[in-house]
Design a protein around this motif. Structure first.
Motif, PDB file in Angstrom:
ATOM      1  N   LEU A   1       0.983  -1.268  -0.054  1.00 56.67           N
ATOM      2  CA  LEU A   1       0.044   0.127   0.039  1.00 56.67           C
ATOM      3  C   LEU A   1       0.942   1.098   0.089  1.00 56.67           C
ATOM      4  CD1 LEU A   1      -3.085   0.461   2.428  1.00 56.67           C
ATOM      5  CD2 LEU A   1      -1.568   2.094   1.816  1.00 56.67           C
ATOM      6  N   TYR A   2       0.802   1.876  -0.957  1.00 51.83           N
ATOM      7  CA  TYR A   2       1.647   3.154  -1.283  1.00 51.83           C
ATOM      8  C   TYR A   2       0.851   4.456  -0.554  1.00 51.83           C
ATOM      9  CZ  TYR A   2       5.226   5.743  -3.660  1.00 51.83           C
ATOM     10  OH  TYR A   2       6.372   6.648  -4.087  1.00 51.83           O
ATOM     11  N   TRP A   3       1.472   5.063   0.583  1.00 47.40           N
ATOM     12  CA  TRP A   3       0.914   5.898   0.965  1.00 47.40           C
ATOM     13  C   TRP A   3       1.520   7.309   0.811  1.00 47.40           C
ATOM     14  CZ3 TRP A   3      -3.602   7.163   2.399  1.00 47.40           C
ATOM     15  CH2 TRP A   3      -4.028   8.094   3.073  1.00 47.40           C
ATOM     16  N   ILE A   4       0.747   8.430   0.988  1.00 48.21           N
ATOM     17  CA  ILE A   4       1.088   9.916   0.848  1.00 48.21           C
ATOM     18  C   ILE A   4       2.355  10.018   1.507  1.00 48.21           C
ATOM     19  CG2 ILE A   4      -1.171  10.629   0.007  1.00 48.21           C
ATOM     20  CD1 ILE A   4      -1.280  11.835   3.044  1.00 48.21           C
ATOM     21  N   ASP A   5       2.854   9.651   2.425  1.00 49.25           N
ATOM     22  CA  ASP A   5       4.058   9.810   3.287  1.00 49.25           C
ATOM     23  C   ASP A   5       5.293   9.224   2.498  1.00 49.25           C
ATOM     24  OD1 ASP A   5       4.068   7.023   3.695  1.00 49.25           O
ATOM     25  OD2 ASP A   5       3.897   7.094   5.875  1.00 49.25           O
ATOM     26  N   GLY A   6       5.322   8.636   1.295  1.00 53.56           N
ATOM     27  CA  GLY A   6       6.318   8.198   0.244  1.00 53.56           C
ATOM     28  C   GLY A   6       6.685   6.731   0.710  1.00 53.56           C
ATOM     29  N   TRP A   7       6.044   6.305   1.699  1.00 52.69           N
ATOM     30  CA  TRP A   7       6.295   4.978   2.053  1.00 52.69           C
ATOM     31  C   TRP A   7       5.390   3.728   1.315  1.00 52.69           C
ATOM     32  CZ3 TRP A   7      10.680   3.426   4.996  1.00 52.69           C
ATOM     33  CH2 TRP A   7      11.387   4.620   5.921  1.00 52.69           C
TER      34      TRP A   7
ATOM     35  N   GLY B   1      -6.091   8.481   7.859  1.00 52.64           N
ATOM     36  CA  GLY B   1      -4.973   8.138   7.876  1.00 52.64           C
ATOM     37  C   GLY B   1      -4.550   7.068   8.871  1.00 52.64           C
ATOM     38  N   ASN B   2      -5.716   6.472   9.448  1.00 51.13           N
ATOM     39  CA  ASN B   2      -5.366   5.291  10.390  1.00 51.13           C
ATOM     40  C   ASN B   2      -5.240   4.075   9.351  1.00 51.13           C
ATOM     41  OD1 ASN B   2      -5.968   6.662  12.908  1.00 51.13           O
ATOM     42  ND2 ASN B   2      -8.081   6.847  12.140  1.00 51.13           N
ATOM     43  N   PHE B   3      -4.237   3.058   9.882  1.00 55.52           N
ATOM     44  CA  PHE B   3      -4.170   2.088   9.128  1.00 55.52           C
ATOM     45  C   PHE B   3      -4.878   0.822   9.627  1.00 55.52           C
ATOM     46  CE2 PHE B   3      -0.918   4.639   7.230  1.00 55.52           C
ATOM     47  CZ  PHE B   3      -0.454   3.976   6.010  1.00 55.52           C
ATOM     48  N   TYR B   4      -5.331  -0.298   9.067  1.00 54.54           N
ATOM     49  CA  TYR B   4      -5.973  -1.391   9.483  1.00 54.54           C
ATOM     50  C   TYR B   4      -5.369  -2.526   8.822  1.00 54.54           C
ATOM     51  CZ  TYR B   4      -9.601   2.212  10.923  1.00 54.54           C
ATOM     52  OH  TYR B   4     -10.104   3.312  11.445  1.00 54.54           O
ATOM     53  N   SER B   5      -5.336  -3.490   9.656  1.00 53.78           N
ATOM     54  CA  SER B   5      -4.829  -5.058   8.906  1.00 53.78           C
ATOM     55  C   SER B   5      -5.638  -5.893   9.319  1.00 53.78           C
ATOM     56  CB  SER B   5      -3.498  -5.416   9.532  1.00 53.78           C
ATOM     57  OG  SER B   5      -3.553  -5.450  10.788  1.00 53.78           O
TER      58      SER B   5
ATOM     59  N   TYR C   1       5.343  -3.872   7.974  1.00 55.91           N
ATOM     60  CA  TYR C   1       6.557  -3.046   7.609  1.00 55.91           C
ATOM     61  C   TYR C   1       6.298  -1.841   6.697  1.00 55.91           C
ATOM     62  CZ  TYR C   1       6.195  -6.167   3.871  1.00 55.91           C
ATOM     63  OH  TYR C   1       5.963  -7.056   2.891  1.00 55.91           O
ATOM     64  N   ARG C   2       7.163  -1.236   6.435  1.00 59.18           N
ATOM     65  CA  ARG C   2       7.239  -0.104   5.322  1.00 59.18           C
ATOM     66  C   ARG C   2       8.417  -0.034   4.726  1.00 59.18           C
ATOM     67  NH1 ARG C   2       5.917   5.558   8.323  1.00 59.18           N
ATOM     68  NH2 ARG C   2       7.983   5.720   9.530  1.00 59.18           N
ATOM     69  N   PHE C   3       8.640   0.315   3.507  1.00 59.75           N
ATOM     70  CA  PHE C   3       9.828   0.644   2.952  1.00 59.75           C
ATOM     71  C   PHE C   3       9.723   1.760   1.670  1.00 59.75           C
ATOM     72  CE2 PHE C   3       7.642  -2.698   0.351  1.00 59.75           C
ATOM     73  CZ  PHE C   3       7.703  -2.605  -0.906  1.00 59.75           C
ATOM     74  N   ARG C   4      11.000   2.238   1.443  1.00 60.81           N
ATOM     75  CA  ARG C   4      11.085   3.207   0.346  1.00 60.81           C
ATOM     76  C   ARG C   4      11.084   2.464  -0.875  1.00 60.81           C
ATOM     77  NH1 ARG C   4       9.328   8.187   2.428  1.00 60.81           N
ATOM     78  NH2 ARG C   4      10.607   8.613   4.250  1.00 60.81           N
ATOM     79  N   PRO C   5      10.301   3.121  -1.950  1.00 52.08           N
ATOM     80  CA  PRO C   5      10.465   2.661  -3.270  1.00 52.08           C
ATOM     81  C   PRO C   5      11.455   2.417  -4.078  1.00 52.08           C
ATOM     82  CG  PRO C   5       9.194   4.502  -3.387  1.00 52.08           C
ATOM     83  CD  PRO C   5       9.286   4.290  -2.038  1.00 52.08           C
ATOM     84  N   ASP C   6      12.683   3.249  -3.631  1.00 55.39           N
ATOM     85  CA  ASP C   6      13.925   3.351  -4.226  1.00 55.39           C
ATOM     86  C   ASP C   6      14.738   2.332  -3.806  1.00 55.39           C
ATOM     87  OD1 ASP C   6      14.357   4.423  -1.900  1.00 55.39           O
ATOM     88  OD2 ASP C   6      15.334   6.186  -2.778  1.00 55.39           O
ATOM     89  N   GLY C   7      14.483   1.510  -2.763  1.00 58.40           N
ATOM     90  CA  GLY C   7      15.315   0.650  -2.179  1.00 58.40           C
ATOM     91  C   GLY C   7      16.285   1.068  -1.081  1.00 58.40           C
TER      92      GLY C   7
END
Length: 428
Positions: free
Chosen positions: A256-262, A319-323, A291-297
């Motif tokens: 899930l690509y979010w507006i914070d860039g992660w 902006g609340n995340f749910y799993s 987890y979260r990661f940057r799309p540029d590695g």
């Protein structure tokens, strides 16, 4: 896709009648069926899409539309839309048995032992298939949807993948694409990038004419790029490596690509992963986590600790995340850095993060979650969470559940019991 789910792939579109354009829902075989035709016989023939649709029980005014089915797609694992409205689908004909090569066609170190460990973990005895070197899975792009929800155009973007799950297309001109392939001015790639994406694979000075998408395919997270614009990815660069796959039901998924860039994702049960980014930093994941990661590695980090086997992420307008999770609670609101209950999980001494429901929904195979923030559905469905429960018993048919969120100045203060009676399309 969970072990408990039926294996016949179909994509269904759940829409109220007279509402032409609404998001699609992934619905495995008989996901809402009121009876269990196949029972526990894995050798029985799968239902056709038409037979599946006839078995759904829906709320008044809703219908199920078939978007795609075999052989146009494989068993769908993850889906996501891009900015142009195309649907990206990761599909597998191999699941749950991985191949011995990665998305670049290279042998996976330790594959033979890993395959034997998987067979032992699945308790299948001599019924396990023979290991195979060649991977047959894919990412496909669906578009040009007609008035009945059917995708008239389906293209293979990448094949030869190994049980791909998480999928996230990137916008054209993304800085992440430029960073990975060395398209930025005065770009000086670090040694890890030079090793993973040799000069010949980075097309220095050229911008790709086609799409780029980030995909998890055992055992790495890859950037796949179509350089010449023909709709097929010629370049495959590993951004993050290496993920464990002892339990292929819990691979890296739900991107899930979010507006914070992660880009956010889930990591499942029994898998041990040591993830290395392009800067040489490593992150350890044990069984259930997000987890979260940057799309540029460039960076990978744990977002929340725990859960048993999370599969599905969504975010609400606040902006609340749910799993979605199984064998703990069917839904959690995620607090960054929080520890969540799950099989074998421990907290950090401060206790587990608060849960928002005490109802487990019979959660042995919860998969997928969505927050409905539009106004096309009737009022009672708005501002609620939906997740899929493919578990089936005589008293609890396969179903999609609606969780109504109540608030006292907050969008998810409590989560009351919401059960769907057998044979009813409503949740009370």
């Amino acid at each position: 896709m969970r072990a408990d789910e039926e294996r016949y792939p179909s994509l269904q579109n759940m829409t109220p009648r007279l509402i032409p354009f609404l998001p699609l829902l992934l619905a495995p075989c008989l996901a809402l069926a009121a009876d269990n035709v196949r029972g526990d016989n894995p050798d029985a023939l799968p239902s056709t899409p038409e037979e599946e649709r006839a078995k759904f029980h829906l709320p008044p005014g809703f219908e199920i539309q078939l978007v795609a089915a075999e052989p146009d797609i494989q068993k769908p694992l993850n889906i996501t839309f891009d900015g142009t409205g195309r649907l990206w689908v990761t599909g597998s004909e191999m699941y749950p048995w991985p191949a011995g090569t990665d998305a670049a066609g290279l042998p996976i170190p330790g594959y033979e032992k890993a395959f034997a460990d998987i067979a032992s973990a699945f308790h299948v005895g001599d019924k396990a298939p023979q290991p195979t070197a060649e991977a047959h899975d894919s990412v496909r792009v669906l578009s040009d949807f007609d008035e009945n929800g059917h995708a008239k155009t389906i293209r293979v973007f990448a094949d030869g993948l190994n049980i791909p799950s998480g999928v996230q297309p990137l916008p054209h001109g993304s800085a992440a694409i430029a960073a990975v392939y060395g398209l930025l001015p005065n770009f000086d790639p670090n040694p890890a990038m030079q090793k993973r994406a040799p000069i010949g694979d980075r097309h220095i000075g050229q911008a790709p004419k086609g799409d780029s998408v980030i995909v998890y395919s055992i055992p790495k997270i890859w950037l796949l790029t179509d350089w010449d614009g023909d709709g097929f990815a010629e370049s495959r660069v590993p951004l993050y490596e290496t993920a464990g796959y002892l339990d292929t039901h819990g691979g890296m998924s739900s991107f899930l690509y979010w507006i914070d860039g992660w880009i956010y994702g889930t990591h499942g049960f029994r898998n041990h992963s040591e993830i290395h980014d392009l800067n040489g930093h490593s992150t350890l994941l044990e069984s259930g986590n997000t987890y979260r990661f940057r799309p540029d590695g460039s960076a990978f980090e744990i977002y929340t600790h725990g859960q048993t086997n999370p599969f599905g992420l969504t975010v609400d307008p606040f902006g609340n995340f749910y799993s979605a999770d199984s064998h703990s609670k069917p839904v959690y609101m995620l607090q960054h850095g929080g520890y969540y209950e799950g099989i074998g999980k421990q907290h950090d001494g401060l206790g587990f993060a608060p849960r928002i429901t005490d109802d487990d929904h019979g959660s042995t195979a919860i998969a997928g979650i969505a927050y409905y923030a539009d106004d096309k559905f009737p009022e009672e469905y708005r501002g609620n969470l939906f997740n899929g429960n493919p578990r089936h018993t005589p008293h609890q048919p396969r179903q999609t559940r609606m969780a109504r969120l109540h608030s006292e100045g907050h969008p998810a203060a409590r989560f009351p019991d919401q059960r769907r009676p057998r044979g009813s399309g409503r949740y009370r």
